[in-house]
Design a protein around this motif. Structure first.
Motif, PDB file in Angstrom:
ATOM      1  N   ASN A 195       0.855  -1.200   0.000  1.00  0.00           N
ATOM      2  CA  ASN A 195       0.000   0.000   0.000  1.00  0.00           C
ATOM      3  C   ASN A 195       0.890   1.248   0.000  1.00  0.00           C
ATOM      4  N   LEU A 225       7.244   2.577  12.318  1.00  0.00           N
ATOM      5  CA  LEU A 225       5.879   2.232  12.741  1.00  0.00           C
ATOM      6  C   LEU A 225       5.364   3.204  13.816  1.00  0.00           C
ATOM      7  N   MET A 244      12.400  -2.777   9.986  1.00  0.00           N
ATOM      8  CA  MET A 244      11.295  -2.046   9.336  1.00  0.00           C
ATOM      9  C   MET A 244      10.344  -1.410  10.360  1.00  0.00           C
ATOM     10  N   ALA A 276       0.405 -12.342  12.288  1.00  0.00           N
ATOM     11  CA  ALA A 276      -0.397 -12.502  11.058  1.00  0.00           C
ATOM     12  C   ALA A 276       0.331 -13.174   9.900  1.00  0.00           C
ATOM     13  N   LYS A 289       3.772 -19.485  18.059  1.00  0.00           N
ATOM     14  CA  LYS A 289       2.709 -19.684  17.060  1.00  0.00           C
ATOM     15  C   LYS A 289       3.059 -20.847  16.124  1.00  0.00           C
ATOM     16  N   LEU A 316       2.547  -6.352  14.604  1.00  0.00           N
ATOM     17  CA  LEU A 316       1.493  -7.374  14.697  1.00  0.00           C
ATOM     18  C   LEU A 316       1.660  -8.451  13.624  1.00  0.00           C
ATOM     19  N   HIS A 330       9.391   1.801   2.569  1.00  0.00           N
ATOM     20  CA  HIS A 330      10.304   0.645   2.468  1.00  0.00           C
ATOM     21  C   HIS A 330      10.427  -0.032   1.106  1.00  0.00           C
ATOM     22  N   GLU A 363       0.345   1.649  16.507  1.00  0.00           N
ATOM     23  CA  GLU A 363       0.431   0.362  15.785  1.00  0.00           C
ATOM     24  C   GLU A 363       1.362  -0.598  16.540  1.00  0.00           C
TER      25      GLU A 363
HETATM   26  N1  LIG Z   1      -3.811 -14.259   9.419  1.00  0.00           N
HETATM   27  C1  LIG Z   1      -3.576 -14.167  10.713  1.00  0.00           C
HETATM   28  O1  LIG Z   1      -3.169 -15.129  11.366  1.00  0.00           O
HETATM   29  C2  LIG Z   1      -3.776 -12.855  11.397  1.00  0.00           C
HETATM   30  C3  LIG Z   1      -3.279 -12.683  12.682  1.00  0.00           C
HETATM   31  C4  LIG Z   1      -3.454 -11.451  13.299  1.00  0.00           C
HETATM   32  C5  LIG Z   1      -4.084 -10.420  12.629  1.00  0.00           C
HETATM   33  N2  LIG Z   1      -4.531 -10.627  11.372  1.00  0.00           N
HETATM   34  C6  LIG Z   1      -5.143  -9.527  10.613  1.00  0.00           C
HETATM   35  O2  LIG Z   1      -4.158  -8.521  10.450  1.00  0.00           O
HETATM   36  C7  LIG Z   1      -4.783  -7.247  10.363  1.00  0.00           C
HETATM   37  C8  LIG Z   1      -4.079  -6.277  11.276  1.00  0.00           C
HETATM   38  O3  LIG Z   1      -2.738  -6.173  10.878  1.00  0.00           O
HETATM   39  P1  LIG Z   1      -1.854  -4.905  11.252  1.00  0.00           P
HETATM   40  O4  LIG Z   1      -2.021  -4.602  12.678  1.00  0.00           O
HETATM   41  O5  LIG Z   1      -0.512  -5.164  10.704  1.00  0.00           O
HETATM   42  O6  LIG Z   1      -2.595  -3.711  10.495  1.00  0.00           O
HETATM   43  P2  LIG Z   1      -2.383  -3.076   9.045  1.00  0.00           P
HETATM   44  O7  LIG Z   1      -2.016  -4.084   8.057  1.00  0.00           O
HETATM   45  O8  LIG Z   1      -3.591  -2.244   8.793  1.00  0.00           O
HETATM   46  O9  LIG Z   1      -1.132  -2.108   9.263  1.00  0.00           O
HETATM   47  C9  LIG Z   1      -1.253  -1.066  10.189  1.00  0.00           C
HETATM   48  C10 LIG Z   1      -0.841   0.295   9.607  1.00  0.00           C
HETATM   49  O10 LIG Z   1       0.582   0.383   9.605  1.00  0.00           O
HETATM   50  C11 LIG Z   1       1.040   0.773   8.308  1.00  0.00           C
HETATM   51  N3  LIG Z   1       2.378   0.204   8.194  1.00  0.00           N
HETATM   52  C12 LIG Z   1       2.718  -1.055   7.886  1.00  0.00           C
HETATM   53  N4  LIG Z   1       4.042  -1.239   8.032  1.00  0.00           N
HETATM   54  C13 LIG Z   1       4.559  -0.057   8.410  1.00  0.00           C
HETATM   55  C14 LIG Z   1       5.859   0.388   8.730  1.00  0.00           C
HETATM   56  N5  LIG Z   1       6.906  -0.438   8.734  1.00  0.00           N
HETATM   57  N6  LIG Z   1       6.034   1.686   9.067  1.00  0.00           N
HETATM   58  C15 LIG Z   1       4.960   2.532   9.102  1.00  0.00           C
HETATM   59  N7  LIG Z   1       3.701   2.165   8.848  1.00  0.00           N
HETATM   60  C16 LIG Z   1       3.506   0.876   8.508  1.00  0.00           C
HETATM   61  C17 LIG Z   1      -0.001   0.232   7.382  1.00  0.00           C
HETATM   62  O11 LIG Z   1       0.048   0.860   6.139  1.00  0.00           O
HETATM   63  C18 LIG Z   1      -1.281   0.523   8.176  1.00  0.00           C
HETATM   64  O12 LIG Z   1      -1.635   1.856   8.015  1.00  0.00           O
HETATM   65  C19 LIG Z   1      -6.241  -7.453  10.713  1.00  0.00           C
HETATM   66  O13 LIG Z   1      -7.001  -7.438   9.536  1.00  0.00           O
HETATM   67  C20 LIG Z   1      -6.254  -8.820  11.342  1.00  0.00           C
HETATM   68  O14 LIG Z   1      -7.489  -9.469  11.151  1.00  0.00           O
HETATM   69  C21 LIG Z   1      -4.384 -11.815  10.748  1.00  0.00           C
END
Ligand SMILES: NC(=O)c1ccc[n+]([C@@H]2O[C@H](COP(=O)([O-])OP(=O)(O)OC[C@H]3O[C@@H](n4cnc5c(N)ncnc54)[C@H](O)[C@@H]3O)[C@@H](O)[C@H]2O)c1
Ligand SMILES: O=C(O)C(=O)C[C@@H](O)[C@H](O)[C@H](O)COP(=O)(O)O
Ligand SMILES: [Zn+2]
Length: 344
Positions: free
Chosen positions: A34, A163, A159, A127, A212, A122, A41, A167
């Motif tokens: 995105n 963040l 990376m 994930a 995990k 996260l 990065h 977050e």
């Molecule tokens: N598949 C799985 O096992 C699993 C586990 C946990 C969560 N999830 C899913 O993951 C999602 C949440 O993930 P998330 O918390 O990563 O949220 P996200 O993917 O929305 O990322 C959070 C924000 O951080 C930004 N970002 C990403 N990397 C960055 C960086 N290095 N520096 C600055 N900004 C950065 C993104 O653009 C976004 O705005 C949820 O949809 C959840 O359901 C899935």
């Protein structure tokens, strides 16, 4: 450090936790990302990556775009660039990018390979590992999806420097989840260490990934013990859905959900009040929310029945037994749950 997930049907793979090394793929590759992540990065990733043919698929940033329309746009990019069944998708971003890239790769031409390069805390601790993919719809969170394992996961903790703090906290919530459900020593270590320290966060990432990977290796399709990774999520997913995915980050909703589960565990005598307070204190140390005002308790409860863990009209709850162990049960009465929800 390298962690392995051992799975049947050639689905095993390695998770590399280290500075990104040079990668070469002798096939067509699409990086799905995105604008936020690519802004910070993408040049770094491109400097490490060689492919026979490379294109970038940029999708909008945000949980509210984790839907079928975005999946269609990823698939359209793949068709336009004539990807074949040997091509590869790379998920480059947080959990939203990971879940959607994984889902798109699992259905494109009935399934192609994908790699995870997670960039949020996260996604690095949770994930990117385990192969759950999916999207949300108006009925709820992650209700459409597949199990599709990546062929490798590359976690580069450097990376995380870009963040935002909020977050980071959301990622800490999923780390706390792993510790409360599976590892008392890890929880005590978390109580006495600051995750803002670079060395400590690397240790916490490795510990969470190991935890995990161990669970997923035992139960890939969530038929048993894997459900414990859903601690806090039965409540958290309803909070995310009720607030249209735009008020709480996933990890924040899980944090509140864990506190609700803990309150229930205390009421039922599985956890002491002191242990409940220790979990709250750890979450609050990173400014992660622990409370939520429920508008309508009956509606909130009804929403549980859409949870994928619910079977035969019975809701499955993950309740801690003290700290470091948990119970997966569908024997909790509605009255007990409602009482806890009303008290929140
Ligand atoms: N598949 C799985 O096992 C699993 C586990 C946990 C969560 N999830 C899913 O993951 C999602 C949440 O993930 P998330 O918390 O990563 O949220 P996200 O993917 O929305 O990322 C959070 C924000 O951080 C930004 N970002 C990403 N990397 C960055 C960086 N290095 N520096 C600055 N900004 C950065 C993104 O653009 C976004 O705005 C949820 O949809 C959840 O359901 C899935
Ligand atoms: O990998 C798992 O299993 C998990 O439950 C990890 C959770 O952190 C993640 O949010 C998962 O997507 C929630 O499970 P779901 O099956 O309800 O989507
Ligand atoms: Zn989660």
């Amino acid at each position: 450090m390298t962690v392995n997930i051992t799975l049947p049907h050639d689905n095993s793979y390695d998770i590399f936790i280290d500075e990104l090394k040079d990668l070469y793929f002798d096939r067509k590759v699409v990086i799905v990302t995105n604008p936020t992540v690519s802004g910070f990065h993408l040049e770094y990733l491109k400097s490490k990556l060689k492919a026979r043919e490379l294109s970038i698929c940029t999708i909008p940033d945000g949980e509210e775009y984790k839907n079928m329309e975005t999946i269609e746009s990823i698939l359209a990019h793949c068709f336009t660039n004539r990807l074949d069944r040997k091509s590869l998708l790379i998920a480059f971003g947080g959990g939203v990018i990971g879940d959607m890239t994984g889902f798109a790769s699992s259905i494109y031409q009935r399934g192609i390979d994908f790699v995870q390069i997670p960039t949020t805390l996260l996604s690095q601790v949770d994930a990117s590992v385990g192969g759950k993919t999916g999207i949300n719809n108006k009925f709820g969170k992650n209700l459409v999806g597949t199990f599709h394992q990546p062929i490798a996961v590359y976690i580069d903790p450097s990376m995380l420097k870009t963040l935002p703090k909020r977050e980071f906290g959301a990622g800490v919530a999923e780390i706390v989840k792993m510790a409360v459900t599976f590892n008392k020593d890890f929880f005590e270590w978390l109580e006495s260490h600051d995750l803002n320290d670079e060395k400590n966060i690397q240790i916490a990432i490795a510990k969470s990934v190991e935890t995990k990977a161990n669970v997923v290796s035992q139960d890939e399709k969530e038929l048993g013990i894997r459900a414990a990774l859903n601690y806090g999520h039965t409540f958290g997913h309803v909070i995310e859905n009720e607030t249209n995915y735009n008020t709480y980050l996933h990890g924040e909703a899980v944090s509140i959900g864990m506190c609700m589960a803990n309150a229930l565990a205390v009421k039922l005598g599985f956890m002491s009040k002191d242990e409940e307070l220790r979990v709250n204190k750890l979450l609050e140390k990173y400014d992660i929310p622990t409370t939520y005002k429920i508008k309508n308790v009956e509606d909130f409860y009804e929403h549980f029945f859409l949870d994928k863990k619910s079977l035969d009209n019975k809701i499955k709850f993950i309740l801690p037994i003290g700290i470091g162990d948990c119970k997966i049960t569908n024997e909790i009465t509605k009255d007990d749950v409602i009482e806890i929800l009303k008290g929140f």
